[in-house]
Design a protein around this motif. Structure first.
Motif, PDB file in Angstrom:
ATOM      1  N   MET A 197       0.855  -1.200   0.000  1.00  0.00           N
ATOM      2  CA  MET A 197       0.000   0.000   0.000  1.00  0.00           C
ATOM      3  C   MET A 197       0.884   1.241   0.000  1.00  0.00           C
ATOM      4  O   MET A 197       1.790   1.365   0.827  1.00  0.00           O
ATOM      5  N   PRO A 198       0.661   2.146  -0.953  1.00  0.00           N
ATOM      6  CA  PRO A 198       1.544   3.319  -1.005  1.00  0.00           C
ATOM      7  C   PRO A 198       1.306   4.258   0.180  1.00  0.00           C
ATOM      8  O   PRO A 198       0.243   4.248   0.794  1.00  0.00           O
TER       9      PRO A 198
ATOM     10  N   PHE B 191       4.249   6.607  -3.422  1.00  0.00           N
ATOM     11  CA  PHE B 191       3.360   7.436  -2.597  1.00  0.00           C
ATOM     12  C   PHE B 191       2.180   7.894  -3.436  1.00  0.00           C
ATOM     13  O   PHE B 191       2.249   7.919  -4.659  1.00  0.00           O
ATOM     14  N   GLU B 192       1.101   8.218  -2.741  1.00  0.00           N
ATOM     15  CA  GLU B 192      -0.091   8.719  -3.429  1.00  0.00           C
ATOM     16  C   GLU B 192      -0.416  10.085  -2.838  1.00  0.00           C
ATOM     17  O   GLU B 192      -0.637  10.214  -1.632  1.00  0.00           O
ATOM     18  N   ALA B 193      -0.388  11.108  -3.687  1.00  0.00           N
ATOM     19  CA  ALA B 193      -0.666  12.462  -3.199  1.00  0.00           C
ATOM     20  C   ALA B 193      -2.174  12.658  -3.060  1.00  0.00           C
ATOM     21  O   ALA B 193      -2.936  12.278  -3.938  1.00  0.00           O
ATOM     22  N   VAL B 194      -2.592  13.212  -1.927  1.00  0.00           N
ATOM     23  CA  VAL B 194      -4.004  13.509  -1.686  1.00  0.00           C
ATOM     24  C   VAL B 194      -4.174  15.023  -1.732  1.00  0.00           C
ATOM     25  O   VAL B 194      -3.775  15.729  -0.799  1.00  0.00           O
ATOM     26  N   PRO B 195      -4.745  15.545  -2.843  1.00  0.00           N
ATOM     27  CA  PRO B 195      -4.879  16.995  -2.953  1.00  0.00           C
ATOM     28  C   PRO B 195      -5.699  17.551  -1.790  1.00  0.00           C
ATOM     29  O   PRO B 195      -6.784  17.040  -1.488  1.00  0.00           O
ATOM     30  N   THR B 196      -5.156  18.564  -1.124  1.00  0.00           N
ATOM     31  CA  THR B 196      -5.775  19.092   0.095  1.00  0.00           C
ATOM     32  C   THR B 196      -5.742  20.619   0.051  1.00  0.00           C
ATOM     33  O   THR B 196      -4.682  21.211  -0.171  1.00  0.00           O
ATOM     34  N   ARG B 197      -6.894  21.236   0.266  1.00  0.00           N
ATOM     35  CA  ARG B 197      -6.956  22.708   0.228  1.00  0.00           C
ATOM     36  C   ARG B 197      -6.675  23.275   1.623  1.00  0.00           C
ATOM     37  O   ARG B 197      -6.818  22.576   2.633  1.00  0.00           O
ATOM     38  N   PHE B 198      -6.303  24.557   1.673  1.00  0.00           N
ATOM     39  CA  PHE B 198      -5.986  25.210   2.957  1.00  0.00           C
ATOM     40  C   PHE B 198      -7.054  24.933   4.025  1.00  0.00           C
ATOM     41  O   PHE B 198      -6.737  24.545   5.146  1.00  0.00           O
TER      42      PHE B 198
ATOM     43  N   ILE C 222       1.927  12.693   6.371  1.00  0.00           N
ATOM     44  CA  ILE C 222       1.841  11.417   5.655  1.00  0.00           C
ATOM     45  C   ILE C 222       1.187  10.367   6.541  1.00  0.00           C
ATOM     46  O   ILE C 222       1.246  10.429   7.777  1.00  0.00           O
ATOM     47  N   ARG C 223       0.548   9.402   5.863  1.00  0.00           N
ATOM     48  CA  ARG C 223      -0.045   8.236   6.534  1.00  0.00           C
ATOM     49  C   ARG C 223       0.592   6.992   5.900  1.00  0.00           C
ATOM     50  O   ARG C 223       0.491   6.781   4.696  1.00  0.00           O
ATOM     51  N   ASP C 224       1.316   6.213   6.700  1.00  0.00           N
ATOM     52  CA  ASP C 224       1.988   5.012   6.205  1.00  0.00           C
ATOM     53  C   ASP C 224       1.512   3.849   7.087  1.00  0.00           C
ATOM     54  O   ASP C 224       2.054   3.622   8.174  1.00  0.00           O
ATOM     55  N   VAL C 225       0.482   3.136   6.619  1.00  0.00           N
ATOM     56  CA  VAL C 225      -0.191   2.087   7.384  1.00  0.00           C
ATOM     57  C   VAL C 225      -0.609   2.659   8.746  1.00  0.00           C
ATOM     58  O   VAL C 225      -1.494   3.511   8.793  1.00  0.00           O
ATOM     59  N   ASP C 226       0.079   2.294   9.832  1.00  0.00           N
ATOM     60  CA  ASP C 226      -0.380   2.778  11.145  1.00  0.00           C
ATOM     61  C   ASP C 226       0.419   3.983  11.661  1.00  0.00           C
ATOM     62  O   ASP C 226       0.292   4.371  12.826  1.00  0.00           O
ATOM     63  N   ILE C 227       1.229   4.550  10.797  1.00  0.00           N
ATOM     64  CA  ILE C 227       2.039   5.694  11.228  1.00  0.00           C
ATOM     65  C   ILE C 227       1.571   6.968  10.539  1.00  0.00           C
ATOM     66  O   ILE C 227       1.330   6.980   9.332  1.00  0.00           O
ATOM     67  N   CYS C 228       1.457   8.027  11.304  1.00  0.00           N
ATOM     68  CA  CYS C 228       1.102   9.338  10.748  1.00  0.00           C
ATOM     69  C   CYS C 228       2.185  10.328  11.186  1.00  0.00           C
ATOM     70  O   CYS C 228       2.490  10.433  12.377  1.00  0.00           O
ATOM     71  N   ILE C 229       2.821  11.017  10.222  1.00  0.00           N
ATOM     72  CA  ILE C 229       3.892  11.966  10.564  1.00  0.00           C
ATOM     73  C   ILE C 229       3.629  13.306   9.890  1.00  0.00           C
ATOM     74  O   ILE C 229       3.265  13.367   8.724  1.00  0.00           O
TER      75      ILE C 229
END
Lengths: 229, 229
Positions: free
Chosen positions: A1-2, A35-42, A59-66
């Motif tokens: 999973m990216p 990686f997969e970019a998730v477009p996000t507005r302000f 970023i969200r990498d399985v169970d890690i969020c940084i």
């Protein structure tokens, strides 16, 4: 999973422009991490990841969020050549401190109105209110005489210009995260306001083009903006 | 036999002030290499080592003669942590480019008359003639309104100030040659003109004091100069 990367955009989701998101994407490409970019507005930033985040990139990498580009690169590349090797992390940080205090502070005035114009209506109100309070003037006033600051930019670029007489990249023969940090600043300026205010034969432009060509031309995915003055 | 280091001095051979010689001496002390400083005046530089040298520092190590501080450190520490490890040399060079373009250019105006006043008569004539031609004005004129440039210095120090929020040294927990490069610039200013123009609670002053204390207080061997304006 990216890895999911929340990536700052304006009304066009295909023109992400955040310097901090760009340096992070270049780092992922350098490491060959999908990686997969998730477009996000302000105005969407506060709602991602259950409202725990206050800034991008996150970023969200399985169970890690940084959150924070330097924290992200440390997670994936601590002690590696990308981060200056086992002895170079503080020097990479120095490049970040230089980029933020000398380049971001300049771009963050020059490009303010151009950035605002890239946003949708809701984001424009959010962005303009916050920045006009910070600068104590309208964005139009802020950029009215921006061309007077061009000599200052050229002077601030001197350390990088001198370095480029000896090395192709801040990393030496190959780029490292210090390059991506400074690339992020110039990519932000290129997408929002163009780079046409910098002489085309400046050594920094040559270096920037080398960076644009890296990783199958990742940086070329978004075209250069227009010079509006 | 210790390494000979030709070290720039004025009329007092006990007050060497060259930034490039100071960074080299700190490097030797860091590596535990014995060296003997040879006090050398401006007008004596052209005669050392049989007239082959044009600048200081120059070192003589048995049958090897090397000119230029970075060439000297590369000879003794290529790939070592002192030089940013195997991947960090270009980043150390970036610190040098920053120091020379942002700090030396400022100090090289502020301190010009103070330096001239430290020299003997013959060196004063040599130094003054060359600098006044370069600046297109008398040294007295050059420094007359130097206090107007203090805000500019404080702005130029920002990258280092930001870095010092995270690390004790540019090298991280311990100093490396990047620290000695920047130390050289401040030691040059301290000896020739004092550091009293910088707020005493500035983070850069704390870092500089840490550097002065290194290697049995090597940097303390020369006392601070006087603020003459």
């Amino acid at each position: 999973m990216p890895v999911l990367l929340y990536d700052l955009v304006g009304k066009d989701p295909l023109r992400p422009f955040s310097p901090h998101c760009w340096k992070t994407k270049m780092m992922f490409a350098h490491l060959g991490l999908e990686f997969e970019a998730v477009p996000t507005r302000f105005t969407e930033v506060a709602q991602i990841e259950g409202g725990k985040c206050t800034s991008l990139p996150t970023i969200r990498d399985v169970d890690i969020c940084i959150q924070d580009s330097f924290e992200i690169v440390k997670h994936y590349a601590l002690g590696k050549p990308l981060l200056g090797g086992p002895d170079g992390e503080a020097l990479v940080r120095f490049t970040e401190s230089w980029s933020q205090s000398q380049l971001h502070s300049w771009i963050g005035k020059w490009a303010m109105l151009d950035i605002c114009n890239m946003l949708n209506e809701e984001d424009q109100l959010f962005f303009r209110t916050k920045r006009e309070k910070m600068f104590g003037q309208t964005l139009e006033n802020l950029v009215a005489s921006r061309e007077d600051s061009l000599n200052e930019l050229i002077n601030r670029l001197l350390p990088l210009k001198l370095l480029l007489r000896r090395h192709d990249f801040l990393g030496g023969e190959v780029p490292d995260f210090a390059d991506y940090i400074v690339f992020g600043a110039f990519q932000w300026l290129r997408i929002t306001s163009s780079l046409k205010m910098i002489p085309h034969d400046h050594a920094v432009i040559d270096w920037f083009k080398r960076c644009l060509d890296l990783h199958d031309g990742l940086g070329h995915n978004v075209s250069e903006g227009e010079l509006t003055i």
